[in-house]
Enzyme design. Sequence first.
Site, PDB file in Angstrom:
ATOM      1  N   CYS A  47       0.389 -13.728   5.443  1.00  0.00           N
ATOM      2  CA  CYS A  47       0.762 -13.406   6.829  1.00  0.00           C
ATOM      3  C   CYS A  47      -0.296 -13.925   7.811  1.00  0.00           C
ATOM      4  O   CYS A  47      -1.501 -13.748   7.593  1.00  0.00           O
ATOM      5  CB  CYS A  47       0.926 -11.896   6.984  1.00  0.00           C
ATOM      6  SG  CYS A  47       1.524 -11.447   8.620  1.00  0.00           S
ATOM      7  N   CYS A  51      -4.155  -7.932  11.020  1.00  0.00           N
ATOM      8  CA  CYS A  51      -4.233  -6.461  10.919  1.00  0.00           C
ATOM      9  C   CYS A  51      -5.332  -6.065   9.917  1.00  0.00           C
ATOM     10  O   CYS A  51      -5.258  -6.425   8.727  1.00  0.00           O
ATOM     11  CB  CYS A  51      -2.888  -5.903  10.460  1.00  0.00           C
ATOM     12  SG  CYS A  51      -1.499  -6.598  11.393  1.00  0.00           S
ATOM     13  N   CYS A  54      -4.576  -4.599   6.403  1.00  0.00           N
ATOM     14  CA  CYS A  54      -3.492  -5.124   5.555  1.00  0.00           C
ATOM     15  C   CYS A  54      -3.933  -6.143   4.509  1.00  0.00           C
ATOM     16  O   CYS A  54      -4.518  -7.178   4.838  1.00  0.00           O
ATOM     17  CB  CYS A  54      -2.403  -5.735   6.432  1.00  0.00           C
ATOM     18  SG  CYS A  54      -0.962  -6.208   5.455  1.00  0.00           S
ATOM     19  N   CYS A  91      14.041   0.039   1.475  1.00  0.00           N
ATOM     20  CA  CYS A  91      13.367  -0.662   2.569  1.00  0.00           C
ATOM     21  C   CYS A  91      12.778  -1.981   2.076  1.00  0.00           C
ATOM     22  O   CYS A  91      11.996  -2.000   1.124  1.00  0.00           O
ATOM     23  CB  CYS A  91      12.266   0.221   3.140  1.00  0.00           C
ATOM     24  SG  CYS A  91      11.369  -0.583   4.478  1.00  0.00           S
ATOM     25  N   CYS A 122      16.943  -0.438   5.145  1.00  0.00           N
ATOM     26  CA  CYS A 122      15.857  -0.529   6.126  1.00  0.00           C
ATOM     27  C   CYS A 122      15.144  -1.856   5.897  1.00  0.00           C
ATOM     28  O   CYS A 122      15.077  -2.338   4.759  1.00  0.00           O
ATOM     29  CB  CYS A 122      14.878   0.635   5.932  1.00  0.00           C
ATOM     30  SG  CYS A 122      13.476   0.568   7.070  1.00  0.00           S
ATOM     31  N   CYS A 182      12.558   3.346  12.676  1.00  0.00           N
ATOM     32  CA  CYS A 182      11.529   3.941  11.815  1.00  0.00           C
ATOM     33  C   CYS A 182      10.210   3.435  12.374  1.00  0.00           C
ATOM     34  O   CYS A 182       9.936   2.231  12.330  1.00  0.00           O
ATOM     35  CB  CYS A 182      11.719   3.488  10.370  1.00  0.00           C
ATOM     36  SG  CYS A 182      10.356   3.986   9.279  1.00  0.00           S
ATOM     37  N   ARG A 254       7.595  11.120   7.261  1.00  0.00           N
ATOM     38  CA  ARG A 254       7.303  10.649   5.893  1.00  0.00           C
ATOM     39  C   ARG A 254       5.804  10.562   5.635  1.00  0.00           C
ATOM     40  O   ARG A 254       5.080   9.919   6.397  1.00  0.00           O
ATOM     41  CB  ARG A 254       7.949   9.274   5.681  1.00  0.00           C
ATOM     42  CG  ARG A 254       7.748   8.721   4.248  1.00  0.00           C
ATOM     43  CD  ARG A 254       8.542   7.436   3.996  1.00  0.00           C
ATOM     44  NE  ARG A 254       9.911   7.607   4.440  1.00  0.00           N
ATOM     45  CZ  ARG A 254      10.445   6.961   5.468  1.00  0.00           C
ATOM     46  NH1 ARG A 254       9.761   6.070   6.127  1.00  0.00           N
ATOM     47  NH2 ARG A 254      11.690   7.198   5.829  1.00  0.00           N
TER      48      ARG A 254
HETATM   49  N1  SAM Z   1       4.742  -7.489   8.745  1.00  0.00           N
HETATM   50  C1  SAM Z   1       5.514  -6.407   9.213  1.00  0.00           C
HETATM   51  C2  SAM Z   1       4.815  -5.582  10.258  1.00  0.00           C
HETATM   52  O1  SAM Z   1       3.609  -5.625  10.352  1.00  0.00           O
HETATM   53  O2  SAM Z   1       5.518  -4.864  10.971  1.00  0.00           O
HETATM   54  C3  SAM Z   1       6.046  -5.508   8.127  1.00  0.00           C
HETATM   55  C4  SAM Z   1       5.187  -5.106   6.947  1.00  0.00           C
HETATM   56  S1  SAM Z   1       3.714  -4.173   7.307  1.00  0.00           S
HETATM   57  C5  SAM Z   1       2.887  -4.226   5.752  1.00  0.00           C
HETATM   58  C6  SAM Z   1       4.313  -2.506   7.480  1.00  0.00           C
HETATM   59  C7  SAM Z   1       3.317  -1.402   7.723  1.00  0.00           C
HETATM   60  O3  SAM Z   1       2.603  -1.097   6.548  1.00  0.00           O
HETATM   61  C8  SAM Z   1       2.225  -1.623   8.746  1.00  0.00           C
HETATM   62  O4  SAM Z   1       2.667  -1.467  10.056  1.00  0.00           O
HETATM   63  C9  SAM Z   1       1.233  -0.548   8.365  1.00  0.00           C
HETATM   64  O5  SAM Z   1       1.507   0.642   9.079  1.00  0.00           O
HETATM   65  C10 SAM Z   1       1.492  -0.306   6.885  1.00  0.00           C
HETATM   66  N2  SAM Z   1       0.333  -0.712   6.073  1.00  0.00           N
HETATM   67  C11 SAM Z   1      -0.023  -1.960   5.739  1.00  0.00           C
HETATM   68  N3  SAM Z   1      -1.140  -1.972   4.979  1.00  0.00           N
HETATM   69  C12 SAM Z   1      -1.514  -0.676   4.845  1.00  0.00           C
HETATM   70  C13 SAM Z   1      -2.601  -0.036   4.174  1.00  0.00           C
HETATM   71  N4  SAM Z   1      -3.536  -0.724   3.536  1.00  0.00           N
HETATM   72  N5  SAM Z   1      -2.680   1.310   4.215  1.00  0.00           N
HETATM   73  C14 SAM Z   1      -1.739   2.024   4.887  1.00  0.00           C
HETATM   74  N6  SAM Z   1      -0.692   1.465   5.527  1.00  0.00           N
HETATM   75  C15 SAM Z   1      -0.574   0.136   5.517  1.00  0.00           C
HETATM   76  C1  DTB Z   2       5.211   2.121   6.442  1.00  0.00           C
HETATM   77  O1  DTB Z   2       4.903   2.738   7.475  1.00  0.00           O
HETATM   78  N1  DTB Z   2       4.516   2.127   5.331  1.00  0.00           N
HETATM   79  C2  DTB Z   2       5.102   1.245   4.341  1.00  0.00           C
HETATM   80  C3  DTB Z   2       6.384   0.781   5.050  1.00  0.00           C
HETATM   81  N2  DTB Z   2       6.264   1.341   6.347  1.00  0.00           N
HETATM   82  C4  DTB Z   2       6.720  -0.645   5.097  1.00  0.00           C
HETATM   83  C5  DTB Z   2       4.168   0.206   3.876  1.00  0.00           C
HETATM   84  C6  DTB Z   2       2.880   0.734   3.295  1.00  0.00           C
HETATM   85  C7  DTB Z   2       2.093  -0.418   2.782  1.00  0.00           C
HETATM   86  C8  DTB Z   2       0.841   0.004   2.084  1.00  0.00           C
HETATM   87  C9  DTB Z   2       0.027  -1.148   1.628  1.00  0.00           C
HETATM   88  C10 DTB Z   2       0.698  -2.016   0.613  1.00  0.00           C
HETATM   89  O2  DTB Z   2       1.272  -1.525  -0.373  1.00  0.00           O
HETATM   90  O3  DTB Z   2       0.614  -3.254   0.752  1.00  0.00           O
HETATM   91 FE1  SF4 Z   3       1.202  -9.190   8.506  1.00  0.00          FE
HETATM   92 FE2  SF4 Z   3       0.278  -7.087   7.197  1.00  0.00          FE
HETATM   93 FE3  SF4 Z   3       0.003  -7.222   9.841  1.00  0.00          FE
HETATM   94 FE4  SF4 Z   3       2.483  -6.860   8.752  1.00  0.00          FE
HETATM   95  S1  SF4 Z   3       0.755  -5.445   8.663  1.00  0.00           S
HETATM   96  S2  SF4 Z   3       1.909  -8.263  10.421  1.00  0.00           S
HETATM   97  S3  SF4 Z   3       2.237  -8.070   6.855  1.00  0.00           S
HETATM   98  S4  SF4 Z   3      -0.954  -8.620   8.337  1.00  0.00           S
END
Ligand code: SAM
Ligand code: DTB
Ligand code: SF4
Length: 311
Positions: A47, A51, A54, A91, A122, A182, A254
Amino acid sequence: MKTEDVLALFELPFSELVYRAQTVHRGHFDPDRVQLSSLLSVKTGGCPEDCAYCPQSRRHATDVDDEPLLPLAEVLAAAQAAKAGGATRFCMGAAWRSPKARDLEGILPMIAGVKALGMETCATLGMLRPGQAESLREAGLDYYNHNLDTSPEFYGQIITTREYRDRLDTLERVRAAGLRVCCGGIVGMGESRRDRAALIAQLAGLDPYPESVPINDLVAVPGTPLADAAPLDPLEFVRTVAATRIAMPRAWVRISAGRERMSEAVQALCFLAGANSVFRGSKLLTTGNPEAARDSEMFDRLGMKPVAPVS
Ligand code: SAM
Ligand code: DTB
Ligand code: SF4
């Protein structure tokens, strides 16, 4: 609800806060029911966004590789297995900043196929351009996940490649297309209690507020800038859940990421504080989640039952 009002909830004695949250919860839900959603990463890694939490950002040196979109059959098999395991919602997540037209073309049959299995659908695909939410809706999408993640004030310390306003614009498009929203956030990133309260005030201020609110406890992944973040006090996580329940009485709240290292006693406190949904299955997107059998045992011990399947 203003940030100050939510902050005042956080400042209540713990038992008073949880009592108020449980009272609100009982006004709108059966307190012994839990909704189960399953997650699948249909497009993992690579990506372009930065973030800090992430593991899928290509800017962070994590173990996650950039993979292509999963084949349709694989996605439908996973959805079928999730349904058999008791999940009512499936989802699909993609590590995109924003889907391109041809990216969306690949996702639409997945949504239609999962919907045809009789599950709620979702997707979480990043920011949407005008028209894309409508295409998703027509394919059979029920919910779109797009998190505000934290307060407007703290946001810039976590993400620099997009702005809070961009997230709000996508949420408005999702709403206007008639999709259910959501939307939630992450705690444990070093934000203050005021930031947590401000996030909840932002979510509650969406008109209407989201039907589904995921509260993620940071999974600190090696290689990400937040790898060494100090864990949040579990009781502060429970307070966050309680304040979310009070601010959004009819939302599904959740406990999302972070359950793997959360004790069952803390999870039980979260349910007492008004949480009524979790992710089902041993994987979130790239990180782990409690095994379904272990969760089933926990729900049995708590006398909680999953909400009935949609069909
Ligand atoms: N790329 C899209 C976005 O950012 O909306 C969708 C996928 S993104 C991984 C979805 C959500 O996962 C993020 O908004 C964040 O709240 C959650 N997330 C990602 N990495 C995480 C982590 N290490 N711990 C907790 N939540 C995480
Ligand atoms: C949300 O709020 N949490 C989920 C879902 N929406 C997409 C994702 C959590 C991701 C946790 C880190 C991972 O497994 O990569
Ligand atoms: Fe990309 Fe992760 Fe940020 Fe979603 S949360 S936009 S997958 S870097």
